[in-house]
Design an enzyme around this catalytic site. Structure first.
Site, PDB file in Angstrom:
ATOM      1  N   HIS A  53      55.327  34.089  43.877  1.00 42.43           N
ATOM      2  CA  HIS A  53      56.271  34.194  42.754  1.00 42.43           C
ATOM      3  C   HIS A  53      55.728  35.095  41.653  1.00 42.43           C
ATOM      4  O   HIS A  53      56.262  35.113  40.543  1.00 42.43           O
ATOM      5  CB  HIS A  53      56.596  32.792  42.235  1.00 42.43           C
ATOM      6  N   LYS A  57      25.022  46.638  32.117  1.00 38.69           N
ATOM      7  CA  LYS A  57      23.908  45.954  31.430  1.00 38.69           C
ATOM      8  C   LYS A  57      23.192  46.944  30.515  1.00 38.69           C
ATOM      9  O   LYS A  57      22.846  46.610  29.382  1.00 38.69           O
ATOM     10  CB  LYS A  57      22.911  45.398  32.443  1.00 38.69           C
ATOM     11  N   GLU A  76      30.615  43.547  46.366  1.00 34.67           N
ATOM     12  CA  GLU A  76      29.278  43.985  45.981  1.00 34.67           C
ATOM     13  C   GLU A  76      28.527  44.582  47.179  1.00 34.67           C
ATOM     14  O   GLU A  76      27.639  45.418  47.006  1.00 34.67           O
ATOM     15  CB  GLU A  76      28.494  42.785  45.422  1.00 34.67           C
TER      16      GLU A  76
END
Ligand code: PA5
Length: 445
Positions: A308, A422, A287
């Site tokens: 793995h 948003k 961010e």
């Protein structure tokens, strides 16, 4: 006493030590800008001196609130998302028993999290769980209007108010939010909740050393004074050592690696309890730096588990990655490999050795293999996994992030890109005030 250390020698097959040294003047000026609050985003630099400015009265108040919540709760629900969630979870997971939720004879309430997703099954299962349990809520939102925590809090407030008297429900809610503005501040005022303030000049992802992180961490029974002391010591070390500090070195080396095309940084741990420290770090760096079409992409793996699954890619995939290994010198517990007469698994050559020794050899072997495979390796080492060294680590990553963002020439303290989803979500949900956006987005579907 030992402190957090950094080792960058395993990057020198890819970049020169001289190039890293050349950042020194620039780093010194960025640190000055952070301390004097003269750089980009300087309205949000309250975190720089947080560890040295938290006083005893503030810590005592947080501890007293934590004791109150602990005494009346089997479960404490911490509601928050992003910077209002990840710091607390990082420290609590790192310092709790791996099987904490299954332990009986508990001294601490179980801490669970809400408001960090909008999943209906998760929400329903949480409500089912809490129905018959004694619980309290810490709701954390700086803006007070973030959808995920607001929705979770609305549901849990209803449950508390239906389960307990109005007075008791009130006593089971603590709100951490802006000093003056926002829906949560207004509601807390109306209902009379105990509140804490998220300082104006501290952004979410830098807020772990405010009540945002400290209250949930104290509820989990962790020594917040040791955490703050570790952070304070790292604040002093950074100021004293400036461009020669561990934070300066980390900021410089990762930017130099970025310059040669290593655009993905993978945070590696060999200790599953550190999973959420890496999640916190991902938000902090992602961010802060991912903007203006720039920034290192922060990723994370838990080794040896992910050797793995992701090991193949790291060893032989696109060569645009570098690794930062977060390592703990001394394991807290001792487990020795036992002898087995049949030795069908062929492990008797390790009899008497500690499991941590095997883990450390996996770490060393992986480092050498990955460097040979074209992956530069930075090592960040703390002597032990405890509250003090986590405090050092948190502050180290924060200050290094500020320096690193300035080297990259972005504002490390804003997050304009978070608004895009948003806006679309509100348009799709037909939120009042979004009529134009609703029409526009529907035309695209
Ligand atoms: O770092 C940030 O600013 C964000 O991650 C916020 O912390 C997150 O979006 C939550 O915001 P708020 O605390 O306002 O609910």
């Amino acid at each position: 006493m030992e402190n957090l250390r950094i080792n960058i020698t395993k990057t020198f097959d890819f970049i020169s030590e001289r190039k890293v040294q050349e950042y020194k003047n620039e780093v010194a000026s960025h640190l000055k800008a952070l301390y004097e609050k003269t750089g980009r985003g300087n309205d949000y630099l309250g975190w720089v001196n947080l560890p040295s400015s938290i006083d005893d009265a503030q810590l005592a108040d947080i501890e007293a609130t934590a004791v109150g919540l602990r005494s009346k709760s089997d479960i404490v629900v911490v509601i928050g998302i992003g910077g209002s969630y990840l710091g607390a979870r990082a420290v609590i997971d790192a310092l709790s028993n791996s099987f904490d939720h299954l332990l009986t004879n508990r001294k601490n309430p179980v801490v669970v999290y809400a408001g960090q997703n909008i999943n209906e099954d998760y929400t329903a299962e949480l409500l089912d769980l809490l129905k018959d349990k004694s619980f309290s809520v810490i709701v954390i939102s700086k803006s007070g209007t973030t959808t995920e925590p607001a929705l979770a809090f609305r549901l849990l407030k209803d449950l508390l108010e239906s389960k307990y008297s109005a007075e008791e429900a009130k006593a089971r809610i603590v709100a951490i939010t802006d000093a003056n503005k926002g829906a949560l501040r207004t509601l807390a005022g109306q209902k009379g909740y105990k509140t804490y303030v998220i300082p104006n000049d501290v952004g979410g992802r830098y807020s772990v050393l405010t009540p945002v992180g400290l209250l949930p961490i104290a509820v989990a029974g962790i020594d917040i004074r040791a955490l703050v002391k570790g952070a304070h010591d790292m604040e002093k070390i950074t100021a004293l050592e400036a461009e020669n500090s561990v934070a300066a070195t980390y900021a410089a080396v990762r930017n130099e690696l970025y310059k040669i095309g290593k655009g993905t940084e993978i945070m590696v741990n060999y200790q599953p309890k550190l999973h959420f420290v890496a999640e916190w770090w991902k938000q902090l760096y992602g961010e802060s730096e991912g903007k203006e079409n720039k920034g290192i992409f922060p990723a994370a793996v838990d080794f040896s588990t992910d050797l793995h699954s992701m090991g193949q890619y790291i060893q032989e995939g696109v060569r645009n990655i570098f690794e930062t290994v977060l390592t703990v010198t001394n394991a807290s517990r001792e487990v020795f490999v036992p002898k087995d007469e049949a030795d069908l698994d062929g492990l008797n050559f390790l009899v008497g050795k500690r499991v941590d020794y095997v883990n450390k050899m996996a770490e060393l072997g992986t480092q050498l293999a990955h460097v040979d495979g074209g992956v530069p390796n930075i090592k960040i080492e703390i002597p032990e996994l405890n509250a003090y060294y986590l405090g050092q680590l948190l502050y180290f990553f924060e200050i290094a992030c500020g320096i690193s963002g300035y080297i990259l020439d972005v504002n490390p303290f804003d997050q304009p890109g978070v608004e895009a989803y948003k806006k679309n979500m509100f348009a799709l949900l037909e939120k009042p005030g979004f009529e134009k956006e609703t029409a526009a987005i529907k035309a695209k579907l």
